[in-house]
Enzyme design. Structure first.
Site, PDB file in Angstrom:
ATOM      1  N   PHE A   1     100.964 -22.588 -10.934  1.00 51.90           N
ATOM      2  CA  PHE A   1     100.732 -21.734  -9.310  1.00 51.90           C
ATOM      3  C   PHE A   1     102.190 -20.871  -8.803  1.00 51.90           C
ATOM      4  O   PHE A   1     102.392 -22.030  -8.625  1.00 51.90           O
ATOM      5  CB  PHE A   1      99.281 -21.513  -8.692  1.00 51.90           C
ATOM      6  CG  PHE A   1      99.167 -20.078  -7.755  1.00 51.90           C
ATOM      7  CD1 PHE A   1      98.676 -20.033  -8.356  1.00 51.90           C
ATOM      8  CD2 PHE A   1     100.029 -19.997  -6.665  1.00 51.90           C
ATOM      9  CE1 PHE A   1      97.870 -18.368  -7.465  1.00 51.90           C
ATOM     10  CE2 PHE A   1      99.728 -19.235  -5.789  1.00 51.90           C
ATOM     11  CZ  PHE A   1      98.367 -18.075  -6.650  1.00 51.90           C
TER      12      PHE A   1
ATOM     13  N   ASP B   1     109.321 -25.359  -7.683  1.00 48.87           N
ATOM     14  CA  ASP B   1     108.733 -24.250  -6.221  1.00 48.87           C
ATOM     15  C   ASP B   1     107.884 -25.346  -5.508  1.00 48.87           C
ATOM     16  O   ASP B   1     106.832 -25.934  -5.166  1.00 48.87           O
ATOM     17  CB  ASP B   1     107.268 -23.880  -7.664  1.00 48.87           C
ATOM     18  CG  ASP B   1     106.742 -22.345  -6.615  1.00 48.87           C
ATOM     19  OD1 ASP B   1     106.403 -23.007  -5.570  1.00 48.87           O
ATOM     20  OD2 ASP B   1     105.703 -21.233  -7.309  1.00 48.87           O
TER      21      ASP B   1
ATOM     22  N   LYS C   1     105.569 -20.462   2.305  1.00 48.64           N
ATOM     23  CA  LYS C   1     104.645 -20.588   3.186  1.00 48.64           C
ATOM     24  C   LYS C   1     105.688 -21.889   4.245  1.00 48.64           C
ATOM     25  O   LYS C   1     105.526 -21.132   5.505  1.00 48.64           O
ATOM     26  CB  LYS C   1     104.219 -21.215   2.665  1.00 48.64           C
ATOM     27  CG  LYS C   1     103.033 -21.385   1.734  1.00 48.64           C
ATOM     28  CD  LYS C   1     101.751 -21.976   0.832  1.00 48.64           C
ATOM     29  CE  LYS C   1     101.228 -21.626   0.087  1.00 48.64           C
ATOM     30  NZ  LYS C   1      99.934 -20.812   0.110  1.00 48.64           N
TER      31      LYS C   1
HETATM   32  C1  LIG Z   1     103.319 -23.462  -5.615  1.00 48.49           C
HETATM   33  C2  LIG Z   1     102.924 -21.534  -5.220  1.00 48.49           C
HETATM   34  N1  LIG Z   1     104.135 -20.875  -5.741  1.00 48.49           N
HETATM   35  C3  LIG Z   1     104.099 -19.389  -5.361  1.00 48.49           C
HETATM   36  C4  LIG Z   1     102.852 -19.076  -4.214  1.00 48.49           C
HETATM   37  C5  LIG Z   1     102.405 -17.223  -3.807  1.00 48.49           C
HETATM   38  O1  LIG Z   1     103.449 -17.661  -2.787  1.00 48.49           O
HETATM   39  P1  LIG Z   1     103.402 -16.193  -1.615  1.00 48.49           P
HETATM   40  O2  LIG Z   1     101.520 -16.246  -1.673  1.00 48.49           O
HETATM   41  O3  LIG Z   1     103.483 -16.463  -0.269  1.00 48.49           O
HETATM   42  O4  LIG Z   1     103.906 -14.697  -2.412  1.00 48.49           O
HETATM   43  C6  LIG Z   1     102.211 -19.941  -3.140  1.00 48.49           C
HETATM   44  C7  LIG Z   1     101.163 -19.659  -2.544  1.00 48.49           C
HETATM   45  O5  LIG Z   1      99.667 -20.259  -2.318  1.00 48.49           O
HETATM   46  C8  LIG Z   1     102.228 -21.313  -3.600  1.00 48.49           C
HETATM   47  O6  LIG Z   1     101.007 -21.812  -3.877  1.00 48.49           O
END
Ligand SMILES: Cc1ncc(COP(=O)(O)O)c(C=O)c1O
Length: 430
Positions: free
Chosen positions: A143, A228, A257
């Site tokens: 994700f 990520d 986050k």
């Molecule tokens: C691993 C990961 N990457 C990217 C994102 C996307 O971040 P945002 O919601 O701040 O765009 C999230 C959000 O939950 C995430 O958990």
């Protein structure tokens, strides 16, 4: 639509929600205040928060360090345009470089925006160093956010046919399968990108051995390793960054986050050899504004204090132990994850119902899959708060085990709370 079994607070009518675009099914609870691990709704009811804005509020709700940083920065300078330097922007980039070993940061307003930046950086790097290669190997069930490229990079099965056409150039492989990654790498590959723990997928850990093998493999093929760390970074797993468990260093890391502790802030962080944007390739009106980066500095300064990360690891061990006990008591499955990013396999598709009943009892938890609960409390959560969460969850699971004993377990899970009420009414008959 409102959840049928939870009445809206007296002062909130269904019409009051109508001006909001419906993008998810929200319970009719309106939160008005937060302190540490606790939220208060409009009716004054308190909730123990083990979601914390989806692992965002790393220091809990409204912590003094962040509130003070916001107040003093708000009185000094909010934004002077990303075309100019500001002091907190410089300081936060320097802190990230010091703690990560990577050299340069571009600040963003969200995780997805930082992921977009990482994809663009990798493609630019491929144009310069790899004959125009642009493909990125990513993981099934991964994700990376909700912009078009981030969705295309993600491996979420439900998204496969959504918002077509997708952004091209992502090849998916299985997590923890190094041979499959190697087979997916071609002359057109520029990078491998993954999460150290797949949080949204249900908390599946990329093993340390896999990350080390990936580091060696990407070096051997002359391609980039992009991590990520949006969910795993900023102390969530008991180290400042998830990759530190494996002792590897990526070429590019993406943060969000926890970095802003509750305000929108993300970061694209890269080794100097991977930095190849030319003027005009990357930017954005709000990027690196003084307000957000001042908060980022306050967060990192708190987390870097002696003993803070050891405290996260200790709290994580306690939470894992208590969840394991609960799992044994109610015949659930494995407890997965690291630090304060943990999941409990329920062995049954009752996740959304457990979440609903927990909410009624004043506990916020999340079910990333119908058979899995995820726990991502504040990194400052106390043992007492963990024990309180376990007590509430135990009561909820007890209700479900009564349902199973009564033969309700074979029914569709959404009917169980209703059947339990009938069961209780029958039991109360004279
Ligand atoms: C691993 C990961 N990457 C990217 C994102 C996307 O971040 P945002 O919601 O701040 O765009 C999230 C959000 O939950 C995430 O958990």
């Amino acid at each position: 639509m409102l959840e049928p079994h939870i009445a809206p607070p007296a002062c909130v009518t269904e019409d009051a929600f109508a001006a909001l675009m419906e993008i998810t099914r929200r319970p009719p609870v309106v939160f008005v205040e937060g302190r540490g691990s606790w939220l208060t709704d409009q009716e004054g009811k308190k909730y123990l928060d083990f979601i914390q804005g989806w692992a965002v509020n790393c220091l809990g709700h409204c912590p003094t360090a962040i509130v003070s940083a916001i107040k003093s920065q708000a009185e000094q300078l909010l934004n002077c345009s990303p075309a100019y330097y500001n002091a907190p922007m410089i300081r936060l980039a320097e802190l990230i470089a010091r703690y990560s070993g990577l050299h340069r940061t571009f600040f963003t307003n969200s995780g997805a925006e930082a992921i977009e930046g990482a994809i663009k950086l990798a493609r630019k790097w491929g144009q310069i160093h790899r004959g125009g290669a642009y493909e990125i190997v990513t993981m099934h069930h991964g994700f990376h956010g909700r912009t078009l490229a981030a969705m295309s990079a993600s491996g979420k099965a439900q998204w496969e046919h959504l918002f077509e056409p997708k952004v091209r150039g992502f090849r998916k492989v299985r997590l923890n399968d190094i041979e499959q990654v190697e087979r997916a790498i071609t002359a057109n590959t520029v990078a491998v990108m993954l999460e150290p723990i797949q949080g949204e997928a249900g908390v599946f850990v990329a093993s340390d051995a896999f990350l080390r093998d990936l580091r060696a493999l990407t070096k051997r093929h002359g391609i980039l390793l992009i991590l990520d760390e949006i969910q795993t970074g900023i102390g969530r797993t008991g180290t400042l960054f998830g990759f530190q468990h494996a002792g590897v260093e990526p070429d590019v890391m993406v943060l969000a986050k926890g970095l802003g502790g509750g305000i929108p802030l993300g970061a694209l962080v890269a080794h100097k050899d991977a930095c190849c944007f030319a003027y005009g390739d990357q930017g954005g009106t709000f990027n690196g504004n003084a307000f957000a980066t001042a908060v980022g500095c306050a967060v990192l300064e708190e987390i870097a204090k002696p003993g803070f990360l050891a405290g996260v690891a200790e709290a994580g061990a306690h939470l894992a132990k208590r969840l394991t006990e609960l799992s044994q008591q109610y015949q659930c499955g494995e407890v997965r994850g690291r630090g304060l990013l943990l999941a409990l396999n329920l062995q049954s598709e009752i996740g959304p119902q457990v979440v609903g009943l927990a909410l009624q009892r004043g506990l916020l938890i999340n079910a990333p899959r119908t058979d899995t609960l995820r726990f991502m409390p504040a990194l400052t959560v106390t043992r007492q708060e963990i024990d309180r969460m376990i007590a509430i969850l135990g009561e909820v699971l007890k209700e479900f085990s009564i349902a199973t004993e009564c033969g309700f377990g074979r029914r569709p899970a959404e009917t169980i709370p209703q059947l339990l009420r009938i069961h209780a009414e029958i039991a109360a008959l004279p």
